[in-house]
Design a protein around this motif. Structure first.
Motif, PDB file in Angstrom:
ATOM      1  N   ARG A  22       4.312  10.745   2.862  1.00 41.45           N
ATOM      2  CA  ARG A  22       4.181   9.482   2.132  1.00 41.45           C
ATOM      3  C   ARG A  22       4.423   8.305   3.080  1.00 41.45           C
ATOM      4  O   ARG A  22       5.327   8.337   3.917  1.00 41.45           O
ATOM      5  CB  ARG A  22       5.211   9.457   0.996  1.00 41.45           C
ATOM      6  CG  ARG A  22       5.158   8.213   0.140  1.00 41.45           C
ATOM      7  CD  ARG A  22       6.191   8.326  -0.965  1.00 41.45           C
ATOM      8  NE  ARG A  22       6.405   7.060  -1.593  1.00 41.45           N
ATOM      9  CZ  ARG A  22       6.163   6.809  -2.868  1.00 41.45           C
ATOM     10  NH1 ARG A  22       5.714   7.754  -3.655  1.00 41.45           N
ATOM     11  NH2 ARG A  22       6.406   5.631  -3.376  1.00 41.45           N
ATOM     12  N   VAL A  23       3.616   7.265   2.917  1.00 40.48           N
ATOM     13  CA  VAL A  23       3.753   6.024   3.685  1.00 40.48           C
ATOM     14  C   VAL A  23       3.705   4.869   2.702  1.00 40.48           C
ATOM     15  O   VAL A  23       2.835   4.818   1.841  1.00 40.48           O
ATOM     16  CB  VAL A  23       2.615   5.859   4.727  1.00 40.48           C
ATOM     17  CG1 VAL A  23       2.739   4.533   5.447  1.00 40.48           C
ATOM     18  CG2 VAL A  23       2.609   7.008   5.707  1.00 40.48           C
ATOM     19  N   GLU A  24       4.655   3.948   2.835  1.00 46.00           N
ATOM     20  CA  GLU A  24       4.638   2.693   2.079  1.00 46.00           C
ATOM     21  C   GLU A  24       4.552   1.556   3.088  1.00 46.00           C
ATOM     22  O   GLU A  24       5.305   1.534   4.059  1.00 46.00           O
ATOM     23  CB  GLU A  24       5.919   2.504   1.261  1.00 46.00           C
ATOM     24  CG  GLU A  24       6.031   3.386   0.066  1.00 46.00           C
ATOM     25  CD  GLU A  24       7.259   3.055  -0.785  1.00 46.00           C
ATOM     26  OE1 GLU A  24       7.831   1.954  -0.624  1.00 46.00           O
ATOM     27  OE2 GLU A  24       7.629   3.904  -1.595  1.00 46.00           O
ATOM     28  N   VAL A  25       3.621   0.628   2.844  1.00 50.52           N
ATOM     29  CA  VAL A  25       3.482  -0.535   3.709  1.00 50.52           C
ATOM     30  C   VAL A  25       3.639  -1.780   2.843  1.00 50.52           C
ATOM     31  O   VAL A  25       2.847  -2.006   1.929  1.00 50.52           O
ATOM     32  CB  VAL A  25       2.114  -0.563   4.433  1.00 50.52           C
ATOM     33  CG1 VAL A  25       2.038  -1.780   5.356  1.00 50.52           C
ATOM     34  CG2 VAL A  25       1.877   0.724   5.204  1.00 50.52           C
ATOM     35  N   TYR A  66       7.332   9.047   5.816  1.00 48.19           N
ATOM     36  CA  TYR A  66       7.961  10.374   5.781  1.00 48.19           C
ATOM     37  C   TYR A  66       6.853  11.385   6.035  1.00 48.19           C
ATOM     38  O   TYR A  66       5.840  11.400   5.330  1.00 48.19           O
ATOM     39  CB  TYR A  66       8.633  10.625   4.427  1.00 48.19           C
ATOM     40  CG  TYR A  66       9.281  11.983   4.351  1.00 48.19           C
ATOM     41  CD1 TYR A  66      10.461  12.238   5.037  1.00 48.19           C
ATOM     42  CD2 TYR A  66       8.717  13.012   3.614  1.00 48.19           C
ATOM     43  CE1 TYR A  66      11.057  13.485   4.998  1.00 48.19           C
ATOM     44  CE2 TYR A  66       9.312  14.260   3.558  1.00 48.19           C
ATOM     45  CZ  TYR A  66      10.478  14.496   4.253  1.00 48.19           C
ATOM     46  OH  TYR A  66      11.065  15.732   4.204  1.00 48.19           O
ATOM     47  N   ASP A  67       7.018  12.225   7.057  1.00 46.81           N
ATOM     48  CA  ASP A  67       5.959  13.156   7.447  1.00 46.81           C
ATOM     49  C   ASP A  67       6.203  14.597   6.990  1.00 46.81           C
ATOM     50  O   ASP A  67       5.522  15.510   7.432  1.00 46.81           O
ATOM     51  CB  ASP A  67       5.733  13.116   8.956  1.00 46.81           C
ATOM     52  CG  ASP A  67       6.875  13.711   9.768  1.00 46.81           C
ATOM     53  OD1 ASP A  67       7.877  14.198   9.183  1.00 46.81           O
ATOM     54  OD2 ASP A  67       6.774  13.696  11.013  1.00 46.81           O
ATOM     55  N   GLY A  68       7.161  14.794   6.115  1.00 48.03           N
ATOM     56  CA  GLY A  68       7.491  16.142   5.660  1.00 48.03           C
ATOM     57  C   GLY A  68       8.773  16.668   6.278  1.00 48.03           C
ATOM     58  O   GLY A  68       9.378  17.610   5.759  1.00 48.03           O
ATOM     59  N   ARG A  69       9.208  16.077   7.378  1.00 48.24           N
ATOM     60  CA  ARG A  69      10.459  16.463   8.039  1.00 48.24           C
ATOM     61  C   ARG A  69      11.259  15.255   8.507  1.00 48.24           C
ATOM     62  O   ARG A  69      12.472  15.236   8.434  1.00 48.24           O
ATOM     63  CB  ARG A  69      10.172  17.319   9.266  1.00 48.24           C
ATOM     64  CG  ARG A  69       9.772  18.710   8.954  1.00 48.24           C
ATOM     65  CD  ARG A  69       9.659  19.479  10.227  1.00 48.24           C
ATOM     66  NE  ARG A  69       8.514  20.367  10.086  1.00 48.24           N
ATOM     67  CZ  ARG A  69       8.210  21.295  10.913  1.00 48.24           C
ATOM     68  NH1 ARG A  69       8.921  21.468  11.998  1.00 48.24           N
ATOM     69  NH2 ARG A  69       7.176  22.065  10.711  1.00 48.24           N
ATOM     70  N   ASN A  70      10.565  14.279   9.047  1.00 49.11           N
ATOM     71  CA  ASN A  70      11.207  13.106   9.629  1.00 49.11           C
ATOM     72  C   ASN A  70      10.743  11.852   8.902  1.00 49.11           C
ATOM     73  O   ASN A  70       9.674  11.836   8.293  1.00 49.11           O
ATOM     74  CB  ASN A  70      10.860  12.985  11.118  1.00 49.11           C
ATOM     75  CG  ASN A  70      11.325  14.191  11.899  1.00 49.11           C
ATOM     76  OD1 ASN A  70      12.511  14.465  11.962  1.00 49.11           O
ATOM     77  ND2 ASN A  70      10.385  14.926  12.475  1.00 49.11           N
ATOM     78  N   ALA A  71      11.558  10.808   8.997  1.00 43.33           N
ATOM     79  CA  ALA A  71      11.198   9.528   8.391  1.00 43.33           C
ATOM     80  C   ALA A  71      11.602   8.415   9.344  1.00 43.33           C
ATOM     81  O   ALA A  71      12.531   8.562  10.141  1.00 43.33           O
ATOM     82  CB  ALA A  71      11.900   9.354   7.047  1.00 43.33           C
ATOM     83  N   TRP A  72      10.881   7.313   9.246  1.00 47.24           N
ATOM     84  CA  TRP A  72      11.201   6.159  10.066  1.00 47.24           C
ATOM     85  C   TRP A  72      10.691   4.903   9.390  1.00 47.24           C
ATOM     86  O   TRP A  72       9.860   4.954   8.491  1.00 47.24           O
ATOM     87  CB  TRP A  72      10.611   6.306  11.466  1.00 47.24           C
ATOM     88  CG  TRP A  72       9.137   6.507  11.499  1.00 47.24           C
ATOM     89  CD1 TRP A  72       8.181   5.544  11.599  1.00 47.24           C
ATOM     90  CD2 TRP A  72       8.430   7.741  11.410  1.00 47.24           C
ATOM     91  NE1 TRP A  72       6.926   6.102  11.586  1.00 47.24           N
ATOM     92  CE2 TRP A  72       7.053   7.459  11.466  1.00 47.24           C
ATOM     93  CE3 TRP A  72       8.829   9.075  11.279  1.00 47.24           C
ATOM     94  CZ2 TRP A  72       6.075   8.445  11.397  1.00 47.24           C
ATOM     95  CZ3 TRP A  72       7.845  10.057  11.216  1.00 47.24           C
ATOM     96  CH2 TRP A  72       6.496   9.733  11.276  1.00 47.24           C
ATOM     97  N   ASP A 120       0.852  -1.185   0.000  1.00 48.17           N
ATOM     98  CA  ASP A 120       0.000   0.000   0.000  1.00 48.17           C
ATOM     99  C   ASP A 120       0.890   1.238   0.000  1.00 48.17           C
ATOM    100  O   ASP A 120       1.945   1.247   0.645  1.00 48.17           O
ATOM    101  CB  ASP A 120      -0.889   0.054   1.245  1.00 48.17           C
ATOM    102  CG  ASP A 120      -1.833  -1.132   1.350  1.00 48.17           C
ATOM    103  OD1 ASP A 120      -2.462  -1.461   0.332  1.00 48.17           O
ATOM    104  OD2 ASP A 120      -1.928  -1.719   2.445  1.00 48.17           O
ATOM    105  N   VAL A 121       0.445   2.270  -0.708  1.00 47.30           N
ATOM    106  CA  VAL A 121       1.117   3.567  -0.695  1.00 47.30           C
ATOM    107  C   VAL A 121       0.046   4.616  -0.430  1.00 47.30           C
ATOM    108  O   VAL A 121      -1.000   4.624  -1.080  1.00 47.30           O
ATOM    109  CB  VAL A 121       1.814   3.881  -2.038  1.00 47.30           C
ATOM    110  CG1 VAL A 121       2.460   5.256  -1.996  1.00 47.30           C
ATOM    111  CG2 VAL A 121       2.839   2.823  -2.380  1.00 47.30           C
ATOM    112  N   VAL A 122       0.308   5.489   0.542  1.00 47.01           N
ATOM    113  CA  VAL A 122      -0.594   6.581   0.861  1.00 47.01           C
ATOM    114  C   VAL A 122       0.255   7.843   0.904  1.00 47.01           C
ATOM    115  O   VAL A 122       1.316   7.863   1.531  1.00 47.01           O
ATOM    116  CB  VAL A 122      -1.285   6.365   2.231  1.00 47.01           C
ATOM    117  CG1 VAL A 122      -2.195   7.534   2.568  1.00 47.01           C
ATOM    118  CG2 VAL A 122      -2.047   5.053   2.249  1.00 47.01           C
ATOM    119  N   ALA A 123      -0.196   8.897   0.216  1.00 47.84           N
ATOM    120  CA  ALA A 123       0.567  10.137   0.190  1.00 47.84           C
ATOM    121  C   ALA A 123      -0.373  11.325   0.287  1.00 47.84           C
ATOM    122  O   ALA A 123      -1.519  11.269  -0.164  1.00 47.84           O
ATOM    123  CB  ALA A 123       1.390  10.230  -1.090  1.00 47.84           C
TER     124      ALA A 123
END
Length: 191
Positions: free
Chosen positions: A48-51, A63-69, A39-42
């Motif tokens: 953006r989120v990839e699952v 990635y929330d616009g500043r941080n990623a994990w 799944d990709v949600v942006a």
């Protein structure tokens, strides 16, 4: 070149209203024989989120616009959630920016354009492409390869620093389809 791309994927007016994206598909790692759901949600401008749904559990990159994990099953990582830094963080930012074509001109700086060259796609078909390079926020180049005929983005190459030097990450885009009058690549290959 960038204006031709914006026109090719739907035009500036339609792209201005393109503020979110939800996609479902499948993925396969280079060493896997079977595909798994993804799944990709942006959300514009840069979230953006990839699952990746694996047999061991979900592998999520956010990635929330500043941080990623990344969050992963314990079988994949020694800790369940790992904050991304350096080149991994910047790579997630580039991927999020490229999700929304209407903002491409503002996403990078110091644009340069090269000569027309030829690339080969996944199906061994050759394309004449115009290479355009912009700089990401920390100053790393991002090369974009646009089909000369269609104007569509066929490839991006971004770079990140690692302990062994600068590492390129290539993403190939193909199988563009109309979704609400905007052309979206339905096939992505990451190398």
């Amino acid at each position: 070149v960038l204006d031709k791309y914006i026109a090719a994927v739907g035009g500036a007016q339609r792209l201005a209203n393109f503020t979110s994206f939800v996609g479902k598909g499948t993925y396969r790692n280079y060493d896997d024989f079977e595909t798994s759901p993804m799944d990709v949600v942006a959300k514009a401008p840069r979230q953006r989120v990839e699952v990746h749904h694996t047999a061991y559990g979900d592998l999520t990159t956010t990635y929330d616009g500043r941080n990623a994990w990344q969050a992963a099953p314990i079988e994949f990582k020694p800790i369940p959630v790992l904050g991304l830094t350096g080149g991994d963080l910047q790579g997630a930012a580039v991927d999020a920016k490229l999700t929304f074509p209407g903002q491409i001109k503002q996403a990078f700086t110091n644009w340069l354009s090269g000569l027309v060259t030829v690339i080969e796609d996944d199906d061994k078909k050759q394309h004449d492409v115009q290479i355009v390079q912009g700089m990401s926020a920390p100053g790393f180049p991002v090369k974009l390869y646009f089909d000369v005929d269609s104007g569509l983005l066929l490839r991006s190459v971004r770079y990140s620093d690692s302990p062994v030097g600068r590492v390129p990450v290539q993403m190939d885009y193909s199988d563009y389809r109309d979704v609400s009058a905007i052309k979206i690549p339905f096939k992505w290959i990451s190398t």
